[in-house]
Design a protein around this motif. Structure first.
Motif, mmCIF file in Angstrom:
data_model
loop_
_atom_site.group_PDB
_atom_site.id
_atom_site.type_symbol
_atom_site.label_atom_id
_atom_site.label_comp_id
_atom_site.label_asym_id
_atom_site.label_seq_id
_atom_site.Cartn_x
_atom_site.Cartn_y
_atom_site.Cartn_z
ATOM 1 N N ALA A 156 -5.252 1.836 5.384
ATOM 2 C CA ALA A 156 -5.311 3.061 4.678
ATOM 3 C C ALA A 156 -6.599 3.414 4.130
ATOM 4 N N ASN A 157 -7.452 2.497 3.799
ATOM 5 C CA ASN A 157 -8.621 2.764 3.256
ATOM 6 C C ASN A 157 -9.455 3.509 4.081
ATOM 7 N N ASP A 158 -9.451 3.737 5.375
ATOM 8 C CA ASP A 158 -10.279 4.572 6.258
ATOM 9 C C ASP A 158 -9.839 5.917 6.329
ATOM 10 N N THR B 97 7.611 -0.454 -8.991
ATOM 11 C CA THR B 97 6.365 0.244 -9.541
ATOM 12 C C THR B 97 5.411 0.485 -8.354
ATOM 13 N N GLY B 98 4.441 1.455 -8.377
ATOM 14 C CA GLY B 98 3.594 1.765 -7.305
ATOM 15 C C GLY B 98 4.451 2.367 -6.060
ATOM 16 N N ALA B 99 5.687 3.052 -6.248
ATOM 17 C CA ALA B 99 6.502 3.312 -5.213
ATOM 18 C C ALA B 99 5.857 4.658 -4.382
ATOM 19 N N THR B 100 5.343 5.346 -4.915
ATOM 20 C CA THR B 100 4.566 6.454 -4.387
ATOM 21 C C THR B 100 3.147 6.060 -3.734
ATOM 22 N N SER C 184 -1.112 -8.510 -5.108
ATOM 23 C CA SER C 184 -2.301 -9.015 -5.645
ATOM 24 C C SER C 184 -3.318 -8.542 -4.792
ATOM 25 N N ALA C 185 -4.460 -9.313 -4.297
ATOM 26 C CA ALA C 185 -5.463 -9.198 -3.409
ATOM 27 C C ALA C 185 -5.970 -10.247 -2.599
ATOM 28 N N LEU C 186 -6.539 -10.474 -1.523
ATOM 29 C CA LEU C 186 -7.205 -11.507 -0.949
ATOM 30 C C LEU C 186 -8.235 -11.872 -1.680
ATOM 31 N N ASN D 148 0.459 3.629 -1.179
ATOM 32 C CA ASN D 148 0.391 3.524 0.266
ATOM 33 C C ASN D 148 1.458 2.535 0.783
ATOM 34 N N VAL D 149 1.742 1.420 0.088
ATOM 35 C CA VAL D 149 2.514 0.199 0.282
ATOM 36 C C VAL D 149 4.110 0.676 -0.091
ATOM 37 N N GLY D 150 4.045 1.181 -1.321
ATOM 38 C CA GLY D 150 5.292 1.475 -2.086
ATOM 39 C C GLY D 150 6.200 2.430 -1.216
ATOM 40 N N VAL E 118 -10.096 -9.425 -11.606
ATOM 41 C CA VAL E 118 -8.959 -8.622 -12.229
ATOM 42 C C VAL E 118 -7.627 -9.012 -11.506
ATOM 43 N N HIS E 119 -7.703 -9.342 -9.888
ATOM 44 C CA HIS E 119 -6.164 -9.772 -9.390
ATOM 45 C C HIS E 119 -6.021 -11.124 -9.855
ATOM 46 N N ALA E 120 -7.035 -11.891 -10.161
ATOM 47 C CA ALA E 120 -6.806 -13.337 -10.626
ATOM 48 C C ALA E 120 -6.003 -13.250 -12.183
HETATM 49 N N1 LIG Z 1 -7.087 -0.808 -0.743
HETATM 50 C C1 LIG Z 1 -7.425 -2.427 -0.593
HETATM 51 O O1 LIG Z 1 -7.982 -2.370 0.663
HETATM 52 C C2 LIG Z 1 -6.494 -2.985 -1.162
HETATM 53 C C3 LIG Z 1 -6.840 -4.383 -0.756
HETATM 54 C C4 LIG Z 1 -5.943 -5.513 -1.465
HETATM 55 C C5 LIG Z 1 -5.179 -5.114 -2.563
HETATM 56 N N2 LIG Z 1 -5.276 -3.930 -2.831
HETATM 57 C C6 LIG Z 1 -4.510 -3.404 -4.220
HETATM 58 O O2 LIG Z 1 -3.524 -2.731 -3.742
HETATM 59 C C7 LIG Z 1 -3.087 -1.809 -4.900
HETATM 60 C C8 LIG Z 1 -3.011 -0.317 -4.429
HETATM 61 O O3 LIG Z 1 -1.878 -0.040 -3.669
HETATM 62 P P1 LIG Z 1 -1.573 1.141 -3.043
HETATM 63 O O4 LIG Z 1 -2.703 1.594 -2.105
HETATM 64 O O5 LIG Z 1 -0.280 1.251 -2.385
HETATM 65 O O6 LIG Z 1 -1.476 2.131 -4.125
HETATM 66 P P2 LIG Z 1 -2.095 3.829 -4.310
HETATM 67 O O7 LIG Z 1 -1.732 4.511 -3.089
HETATM 68 O O8 LIG Z 1 -3.177 3.703 -4.864
HETATM 69 O O9 LIG Z 1 -0.737 4.116 -5.496
HETATM 70 C C9 LIG Z 1 -1.101 4.310 -6.745
HETATM 71 C C10 LIG Z 1 0.580 4.012 -7.122
HETATM 72 O O10 LIG Z 1 0.060 3.572 -8.606
HETATM 73 C C11 LIG Z 1 1.004 4.216 -9.203
HETATM 74 N N3 LIG Z 1 0.376 4.508 -10.666
HETATM 75 C C12 LIG Z 1 -0.951 4.589 -10.912
HETATM 76 N N4 LIG Z 1 -1.212 4.497 -12.254
HETATM 77 C C13 LIG Z 1 0.110 4.477 -12.785
HETATM 78 C C14 LIG Z 1 0.527 4.385 -14.184
HETATM 79 N N5 LIG Z 1 -0.284 4.475 -15.294
HETATM 80 N N6 LIG Z 1 1.879 3.943 -14.489
HETATM 81 C C15 LIG Z 1 2.792 3.819 -13.555
HETATM 82 N N7 LIG Z 1 2.269 3.972 -12.194
HETATM 83 C C16 LIG Z 1 1.057 4.186 -12.065
HETATM 84 C C17 LIG Z 1 1.323 5.671 -8.747
HETATM 85 O O11 LIG Z 1 2.356 6.143 -9.361
HETATM 86 P P3 LIG Z 1 2.584 8.056 -9.752
HETATM 87 O O12 LIG Z 1 1.427 8.594 -9.366
HETATM 88 O O13 LIG Z 1 3.894 8.434 -8.920
HETATM 89 O O14 LIG Z 1 2.894 7.576 -10.953
HETATM 90 C C18 LIG Z 1 1.311 5.335 -7.171
HETATM 91 O O15 LIG Z 1 2.544 4.957 -6.908
HETATM 92 C C19 LIG Z 1 -4.364 -2.041 -5.958
HETATM 93 O O16 LIG Z 1 -3.842 -2.711 -6.795
HETATM 94 C C20 LIG Z 1 -5.052 -2.581 -5.046
HETATM 95 O O17 LIG Z 1 -6.258 -3.472 -5.775
HETATM 96 C C21 LIG Z 1 -5.837 -2.743 -2.358
#
Ligand SMILES: NC(=O)c1ccc[n+]([C@@H]2O[C@H](COP(=O)([O-])OP(=O)(O)OC[C@H]3O[C@@H](n4cnc5c(N)ncnc54)[C@H](OP(=O)(O)O)[C@@H]3O)[C@@H](O)[C@H]2O)c1
Length: 272
Positions: free
Chosen positions: A130-132, A2-5, A90-92, A7-9, A105-107
């Motif tokens: 990547a947030n920046d 999941t999330g393959a598209t 999850s998240a810190l 930032n991490v995926g 939410v993450h818990a």
């Molecule tokens: N940003 C931070 O600083 C931070 C810190 C700690 C944890 N996190 C956690 O990391 C996660 C974000 O990771 P990321 O930045 O790698 O993700 P992202 O770049 O925001 O990517 C979103 C991904 O979710 C998929 N997606 C969204 N809604 C969907 C749905 N309804 N069904 C299926 N797929 C769905 C999208 O796929 P498609 O568009 O291809 O469907 C895409 O692959 C969040 O849970 C966030 O809370 C973030």
């Protein structure tokens, strides 16, 4: 996956392919996923069990990003499919008392995964470098970063390092039932990140510090208010402190975590 598209995926997909794994990814828009040809991309929305059932058929391990809070449907289908391991992004924030709704939410996701009966590993990254990328338009337009809490410190982590750890969790045995906190190699304030970014880009960048109210007004245009408020409370608590640096990336991957300057160099085109 999941999330393959995301930032991490995207990085994780590449690492799994390099390891010779067969990868199936879900996306709501396979035609726009832009994933390598070796990946089987299946149209699926996390909120639709009828999409997830065929997507999970024959899968033995999964990387779970519970997009839009949708962990339960995925987990019940994953349990029926007999998955051997779920690696949860999850998240810190789950470890931080002051993280409010963000931590809850993450818990809840972690509790859902633990309660599913499936073997699990939790990855708890802090702020993503990547947030920046959200600073890119302001930097491109006039060399100005508009952000709150100039002196708030985090130890931001490169999304490539989160993916590298996730790959190890999926490929190696021995990580079931463990939770890992992930950070980058250094505690950096917002002002320090702007300075490093300017050095990498060869430009004088100016940090214009937003008040929390100004930041809130911007953030609620794209993020639920309850999450915005917990993010702002959390970052206010980071002012004037040094962020903890975790050894986990190095210990789990054997490689040094990427520095912020590495990340900025790799992503420089986005800011130009
Ligand atoms: N940003 C931070 O600083 C931070 C810190 C700690 C944890 N996190 C956690 O990391 C996660 C974000 O990771 P990321 O930045 O790698 O993700 P992202 O770049 O925001 O990517 C979103 C991904 O979710 C998929 N997606 C969204 N809604 C969907 C749905 N309804 N069904 C299926 N797929 C769905 C999208 O796929 P498609 O568009 O291809 O469907 C895409 O692959 C969040 O849970 C966030 O809370 C973030």
């Amino acid at each position: 996956m999941t999330g393959a598209t995301g930032n991490v995926g995207r990085h994780l997909v590449d690492l799994l392919l390099q390891a010779g794994e067969q990868v199936r990814a879900i996306s709501r828009n396979p035609e726009r996923a832009g994933l390598p040809g070796d990946v089987e991309v299946v149209r699926a929305d996390m909120s639709r069990a009828e999409d997830l059932r065929p997507a999970l058929k024959g899968v033995d391990r999964a990387f779970l990003f519970p997009a839009a809070g949708q962990a339960h449907g995925f987990l019940s289908e994953a349990a029926k499919a007999g998955l051997g391991h779920v690696v949860l992004l999850s998240a810190l924030a789950v470890t931080m008392r002051q993280a409010g709704a963000l931590g809850r939410v993450h818990a809840e996701h972690e509790q859902a995964v633990a309660g599913s009966g499936l073997p699990w590993t939790f990855l708890r990254p802090g702020a993503f470098m990547a947030n920046d990328l959200r600073w890119a338009p302001g930097i491109r337009d006039d060399g100005v970063v508009r952000a709150p809490f100039a002196q708030a410190a985090t130890a931001p982590v490169d999304e490539r390092d989160i993916a590298a750890v996730a790959a190890r969790m999926l490929l190696d045995d021995g990580h079931a039932g463990k939770a890992y906190e992930l950070s980058g190699p250094a505690s950096l304030t917002t002002a320090e990140r702007v300075r490093i970014l300017g050095e990498v880009l060869g430009r004088d960048l100016r940090l214009e510090e937003l008040t929390p109210a100004q930041a809130r007004a911007q953030m609620i245009t794209h993020t639920p208010e309850v999450v915005v408020d917990s993010v702002l409370t959390l970052f206010a608590s980071f002012v004037g402190r040094t962020a903890d640096v975790s050894p986990a990336v190095r210990e789990l991957t054997g490689g040094a975590p990427h520095t912020y300057a590495d990340w900025a160099t790799r992503n420089a085109a986005a800011f130009r």
